[in-house]
Design a protein around this motif. Structure first.
Motif, short mmCIF file in Angstrom:
data_model
loop_
_atom_site.label_atom_id
_atom_site.label_comp_id
_atom_site.label_asym_id
_atom_site.label_seq_id
_atom_site.Cartn_x
_atom_site.Cartn_y
_atom_site.Cartn_z
N PRO A 33 -18.17 13.05 -14.24
CA PRO A 33 -18.73 12.32 -13.09
C PRO A 33 -17.67 11.49 -12.37
N LEU A 34 -17.75 11.46 -11.05
CA LEU A 34 -16.84 10.70 -10.22
C LEU A 34 -17.60 9.64 -9.43
N ASP A 35 -17.02 8.46 -9.34
CA ASP A 35 -17.57 7.40 -8.48
C ASP A 35 -16.86 7.54 -7.14
N ILE A 36 -17.51 8.22 -6.19
CA ILE A 36 -16.89 8.55 -4.91
C ILE A 36 -17.11 7.43 -3.89
N LEU A 37 -16.02 6.93 -3.34
CA LEU A 37 -16.08 5.85 -2.34
C LEU A 37 -16.04 6.40 -0.92
N TYR A 38 -15.39 7.54 -0.75
CA TYR A 38 -15.27 8.16 0.57
C TYR A 38 -14.92 9.63 0.37
N GLU A 39 -15.46 10.49 1.26
CA GLU A 39 -15.11 11.90 1.19
C GLU A 39 -15.36 12.59 2.52
N ASP A 40 -14.42 13.47 2.91
CA ASP A 40 -14.62 14.37 4.04
C ASP A 40 -13.84 15.65 3.73
N ASN A 41 -13.58 16.47 4.71
CA ASN A 41 -12.91 17.76 4.47
C ASN A 41 -11.43 17.62 4.14
N ASP A 42 -10.86 16.42 4.39
CA ASP A 42 -9.43 16.22 4.18
C ASP A 42 -9.11 15.32 3.00
N LEU A 43 -10.00 14.37 2.74
CA LEU A 43 -9.67 13.32 1.76
C LEU A 43 -10.84 13.02 0.83
N LEU A 44 -10.47 12.44 -0.29
CA LEU A 44 -11.45 11.96 -1.26
C LEU A 44 -10.90 10.67 -1.85
N VAL A 45 -11.71 9.61 -1.86
CA VAL A 45 -11.31 8.36 -2.50
C VAL A 45 -12.29 8.10 -3.64
N VAL A 46 -11.75 7.94 -4.85
CA VAL A 46 -12.60 7.72 -6.01
C VAL A 46 -12.25 6.39 -6.68
N ASN A 47 -13.24 5.84 -7.38
CA ASN A 47 -13.08 4.61 -8.13
C ASN A 47 -12.82 5.00 -9.58
N LYS A 48 -11.57 4.95 -10.00
CA LYS A 48 -11.19 5.41 -11.35
C LYS A 48 -11.57 4.37 -12.39
N PRO A 49 -12.21 4.83 -13.49
CA PRO A 49 -12.56 3.89 -14.56
C PRO A 49 -11.38 3.62 -15.48
N LYS A 50 -11.55 2.65 -16.38
CA LYS A 50 -10.54 2.36 -17.38
C LYS A 50 -10.40 3.53 -18.35
N ASP A 51 -9.25 3.65 -18.95
CA ASP A 51 -8.96 4.64 -19.97
C ASP A 51 -8.96 6.07 -19.43
N MET A 52 -8.77 6.23 -18.13
CA MET A 52 -8.65 7.58 -17.57
C MET A 52 -7.27 7.75 -16.98
N VAL A 53 -6.54 8.77 -17.44
CA VAL A 53 -5.23 9.10 -16.90
C VAL A 53 -5.43 9.84 -15.58
N VAL A 54 -4.56 9.59 -14.58
CA VAL A 54 -4.74 10.22 -13.27
C VAL A 54 -4.44 11.71 -13.32
N HIS A 55 -3.30 12.10 -13.87
CA HIS A 55 -2.96 13.53 -13.87
C HIS A 55 -2.50 13.97 -15.25
N PRO A 56 -2.66 15.26 -15.58
CA PRO A 56 -2.27 15.76 -16.90
C PRO A 56 -0.79 15.53 -17.19
#
Length: 307
Positions: free
Chosen positions: A80-103
């Motif tokens: 699940p993602l907490d989405i703050l903004y989204e359109d065809n070009d961009l997505l802004v999410v509210n990242k929780p604690k203990d989550m790494v951004v990229h592998p």
């Protein structure tokens, strides 16, 4: 992808090759280009080089071979993602604690990238390679809040340019140790890798990159000797707020790297730092967009207990 060739002008004489290539309109980040160089994909006058620190001369012919994108082998995950903004070009999410951004090593699943891949499918920029699709900036594992994802290369290039010119509005909230006397201030100090501990960053005016953080006191808690602050980033170096606040003897509450030896009555998972506001110019419309990620529950609870 065909080989690209560039002839060094007089004004670029003496530059490092990685810096020179990053300033060209190749559509790729400096880190991506440095990786290409170290992989043997760049030549100067037909001679292969492996170091981005090699200096170039006026008249040099630089060839750059950018390979076709490697098929992504990171799995999409229904997180699940907490989405703050989204359109065809961009997505802004509210990242929780203990989550790494990229592998990365040790974290190949459960990352924000895994979640975004499931949500966006094939609609992600590929400029930062197979491990970081769509990622144009990041925040630390235990830092919460706004992260901007780019769905195509055009959006990625636009946001990367705004980051480079420091025009993106990034405001973080934090709780730090000690009572800050001034109502606001600015910390300037170049940041580089700590020479004694590779896991840490440090102030390094000789080898570090310029970094500027503006802070403002929101509330002081005399009984616990702590201060609630807002920090506005002018630059975006690794661990910038954490390093800068520690440098003025006000490390962040819960920061295990930069507040060692500091004790509080709270048991926290990492630093008390939240990326609250993210403002930028939309890459397609030019409209100013600003998102706000509300404080996470643990942070709000802390403020209630401290008050």
């Amino acid at each position: 992808m065909p080989m690209s060739e560039f002839i060094v002008s007089a004004e670029d004489d003496g530059k490092r090759i990685d810096k020179y290539l990053s300033e060209l309109d190749t559509g790729h980040s400096r880190s991506f280009l440095k990786n290409l160089i170290s992989s043997g994909n760049a030549t100067i006058n037909g001679k292969e080089i492996k170091k981005g620190s090699v200096c170039i001369k006026a008249g040099d012919v630089i060839s750059l071979d950018i390979p076709e994108p490697v098929e992504l082998d990171i799995e999409a995950e229904n997180i699940p993602l907490d989405i703050l903004y989204e359109d065809n070009d961009l997505l802004v999410v509210n990242k929780p604690k203990d989550m790494v951004v990229h592998p990365a090593a040790g974290h190949y699943s459960g990352t924000l990238v895994n979640a975004v891949m499931y949500h966006c499918g094939d609609s992600l920029s590929g400029i930062n390679g197979v491990m970081r699709p769509g990622i144009v900036h990041r925040i630390d594992k235990d830092t919460t809040g706004s992260v901007l994802i780019c769905k195509n290369d055009e959006a990625h290039n636009s946001i990367a340019a705004q980051l480079k010119e420091h025009s993106i509005n990034r405001i973080y909230h934090a709780i730090c140790y000690g009572i800050i006397k001034e109502d606001e201030g600015t910390i300037e100090g170049a940041i580089g890798r700590n020479k004694n501990d590779r896991l840490k960053m440090a102030i390094d005016e000789i080898n570090g990159k310029p970094a500027v953080t503006h802070y403002k006191v929101l509330k002081r808690f005399p009984n616990d000797r702590m201060t609630y602050i807002a920090c506005k980033l002018e630059t975006g170096r690794t661990h910038q707020i954490r390093v800068h606040m520690a440098s003025i003897n006000h490390p962040l509450l819960g920061d295990e790297l930069y507040a060692s030896g500091r004790k509080s009555r709270f048991k926290l998972q990492g630093q008390c730092l939240h990326a609250m506001i993210l403002g930028f110019k939309h890459p397609r419309t030019g409209e100013y967009i600003e998102t706000r990620a509300e404080l996470p529950d643990y942070f709000r609870h802390l403020l209630e207990v401290l008050t």
